[in-house]
Write a protein that holds these residues in place. Structure first.
Motif, PDB file in Angstrom:
ATOM      1  N   ASP A  93      46.916  41.563  94.708  1.00  0.00           N
ATOM      2  CA  ASP A  93      46.140  40.916  95.763  1.00  0.00           C
ATOM      3  C   ASP A  93      45.728  41.942  96.811  1.00  0.00           C
ATOM      4  O   ASP A  93      46.316  42.020  97.883  1.00  0.00           O
ATOM      5  N   GLY A  94      44.748  42.752  96.474  1.00  0.00           N
ATOM      6  CA  GLY A  94      44.209  43.716  97.420  1.00  0.00           C
ATOM      7  C   GLY A  94      44.689  45.134  97.193  1.00  0.00           C
ATOM      8  O   GLY A  94      45.579  45.406  96.386  1.00  0.00           O
ATOM      9  N   GLU A  95      44.080  46.042  97.940  1.00  0.00           N
ATOM     10  CA  GLU A  95      44.362  47.467  97.781  1.00  0.00           C
ATOM     11  C   GLU A  95      45.781  47.836  98.197  1.00  0.00           C
ATOM     12  O   GLU A  95      46.408  48.703  97.589  1.00  0.00           O
ATOM     13  N   GLY A  96      46.295  47.187  99.235  1.00  0.00           N
ATOM     14  CA  GLY A  96      47.656  47.476  99.681  1.00  0.00           C
ATOM     15  C   GLY A  96      48.686  47.113  98.621  1.00  0.00           C
ATOM     16  O   GLY A  96      49.611  47.884  98.343  1.00  0.00           O
ATOM     17  N   ALA A  97      48.521  45.937  98.030  1.00  0.00           N
ATOM     18  CA  ALA A  97      49.438  45.509  96.969  1.00  0.00           C
ATOM     19  C   ALA A  97      49.318  46.427  95.759  1.00  0.00           C
ATOM     20  O   ALA A  97      50.321  46.794  95.142  1.00  0.00           O
ATOM     21  N   ASP A  98      48.101  46.810  95.429  1.00  0.00           N
ATOM     22  CA  ASP A  98      47.879  47.727  94.312  1.00  0.00           C
ATOM     23  C   ASP A  98      48.603  49.048  94.569  1.00  0.00           C
ATOM     24  O   ASP A  98      49.349  49.547  93.718  1.00  0.00           O
ATOM     25  N   ALA A  99      48.418  49.610  95.757  1.00  0.00           N
ATOM     26  CA  ALA A  99      49.043  50.895  96.091  1.00  0.00           C
ATOM     27  C   ALA A  99      50.568  50.801  96.086  1.00  0.00           C
ATOM     28  O   ALA A  99      51.256  51.743  95.694  1.00  0.00           O
ATOM     29  N   PHE A 100      51.099  49.657  96.503  1.00  0.00           N
ATOM     30  CA  PHE A 100      52.552  49.500  96.555  1.00  0.00           C
ATOM     31  C   PHE A 100      53.146  49.240  95.173  1.00  0.00           C
ATOM     32  O   PHE A 100      54.134  49.865  94.786  1.00  0.00           O
ATOM     33  N   TRP A 101      52.562  48.304  94.405  1.00  0.00           N
ATOM     34  CA  TRP A 101      53.176  47.856  93.156  1.00  0.00           C
ATOM     35  C   TRP A 101      52.851  48.717  91.944  1.00  0.00           C
ATOM     36  O   TRP A 101      53.670  48.827  91.030  1.00  0.00           O
ATOM     37  N   ARG A 102      51.674  49.308  91.895  1.00  0.00           N
ATOM     38  CA  ARG A 102      51.278  50.079  90.704  1.00  0.00           C
ATOM     39  C   ARG A 102      52.316  51.139  90.317  1.00  0.00           C
ATOM     40  O   ARG A 102      52.717  51.207  89.150  1.00  0.00           O
ATOM     41  N   PRO A 103      52.793  51.980  91.247  1.00  0.00           N
ATOM     42  CA  PRO A 103      53.784  52.983  90.831  1.00  0.00           C
ATOM     43  C   PRO A 103      55.140  52.382  90.451  1.00  0.00           C
ATOM     44  O   PRO A 103      55.961  53.042  89.821  1.00  0.00           O
ATOM     45  N   ARG A 104      55.368  51.130  90.795  1.00  0.00           N
ATOM     46  CA  ARG A 104      56.640  50.470  90.488  1.00  0.00           C
ATOM     47  C   ARG A 104      56.593  49.670  89.184  1.00  0.00           C
ATOM     48  O   ARG A 104      57.621  49.155  88.734  1.00  0.00           O
ATOM     49  N   LEU A 105      55.412  49.555  88.577  1.00  0.00           N
ATOM     50  CA  LEU A 105      55.283  48.766  87.348  1.00  0.00           C
ATOM     51  C   LEU A 105      56.222  49.212  86.231  1.00  0.00           C
ATOM     52  O   LEU A 105      56.840  48.361  85.584  1.00  0.00           O
ATOM     53  N   PRO A 106      56.365  50.514  85.954  1.00  0.00           N
ATOM     54  CA  PRO A 106      57.293  50.898  84.879  1.00  0.00           C
ATOM     55  C   PRO A 106      58.718  50.381  85.111  1.00  0.00           C
ATOM     56  O   PRO A 106      59.369  49.916  84.172  1.00  0.00           O
ATOM     57  N   ALA A 107      59.199  50.423  86.335  1.00  0.00           N
ATOM     58  CA  ALA A 107      60.549  49.929  86.629  1.00  0.00           C
ATOM     59  C   ALA A 107      60.623  48.410  86.463  1.00  0.00           C
ATOM     60  O   ALA A 107      61.621  47.876  85.962  1.00  0.00           O
ATOM     61  N   ILE A 108      59.571  47.714  86.861  1.00  0.00           N
ATOM     62  CA  ILE A 108      59.536  46.254  86.715  1.00  0.00           C
ATOM     63  C   ILE A 108      59.539  45.881  85.233  1.00  0.00           C
ATOM     64  O   ILE A 108      60.284  44.997  84.798  1.00  0.00           O
ATOM     65  N   ILE A 109      58.731  46.568  84.445  1.00  0.00           N
ATOM     66  CA  ILE A 109      58.644  46.276  83.012  1.00  0.00           C
ATOM     67  C   ILE A 109      59.962  46.611  82.318  1.00  0.00           C
ATOM     68  O   ILE A 109      60.409  45.889  81.427  1.00  0.00           O
ATOM     69  N   LYS A 110      60.613  47.682  82.748  1.00  0.00           N
ATOM     70  CA  LYS A 110      61.930  48.018  82.199  1.00  0.00           C
ATOM     71  C   LYS A 110      62.939  46.919  82.529  1.00  0.00           C
ATOM     72  O   LYS A 110      63.766  46.545  81.688  1.00  0.00           O
ATOM     73  N   ALA A 111      62.866  46.375  83.738  1.00  0.00           N
ATOM     74  CA  ALA A 111      63.774  45.284  84.114  1.00  0.00           C
ATOM     75  C   ALA A 111      63.543  44.059  83.229  1.00  0.00           C
ATOM     76  O   ALA A 111      64.507  43.397  82.818  1.00  0.00           O
TER      77      ALA A 111
END
Length: 132
Positions: A37-55
């Motif tokens: 939901d927006g550029e801020g969310a993209d910037a925050f969550w994108r680098p964390r996606l691998p950890a989320i998917i691993k979880a």
């Protein structure tokens, strides 16, 4: 939730409701679709996606790929074929166009309503109505 017993289409993360504001991830079988939901969310969550998917994988839910909601980018994993994804919900097989669909492709939160409709009208007609 008994409505999830025979379902391979799931909302894995639902933004603020799951303490992940600005991030929604839906899964259609092994294919994930992420919406920021927006550029801020993209910037925050994108680098964390691998950890989320691993979880998710550690919890027993494996994704082979995750694309963005516009279908223009593979965010994680092997780029999937640009074809409709199939998933099962309450014994009904659906196809969803995750590349061109609305938001993440399907209204997964409406599962109880589709289940309610399937009882009186039968299982064969609903997928035709949804994919029309």
């Amino acid at each position: 939730d008994t409505t999830l017993e025979h379902s391979t289409g799931l909302r894995l993360l639902h933004g603020e409701a799951d303490w992940t504001p600005g991030l929604v991830i839906d899964a259609y079988g092994e294919r994930g679709v992420a919406a920021f939901d927006g550029e801020g969310a993209d910037a925050f969550w994108r680098p964390r996606l691998p950890a989320i998917i691993k979880a998710f994988a550690d919890g027993g839910y494996h994704l082979s790929s995750v694309i963005n909601k516009d279908g223009t980018e593979t965010l994680w994993g092997t780029p999937p074929a640009k074809e409709a994804s199939q998933f099962e919900e309450n014994g009904v097989l659906y196809e969803v166009d995750v590349w061109h669909g609305h938001k993440t492709g399907f209204f997964l939160d409406q599962r109880p309503n589709r289940q309610l409709l399937c009882k009186p009208c039968g299982l064969q007609i609903l997928p035709k109505l949804v994919n029309a």
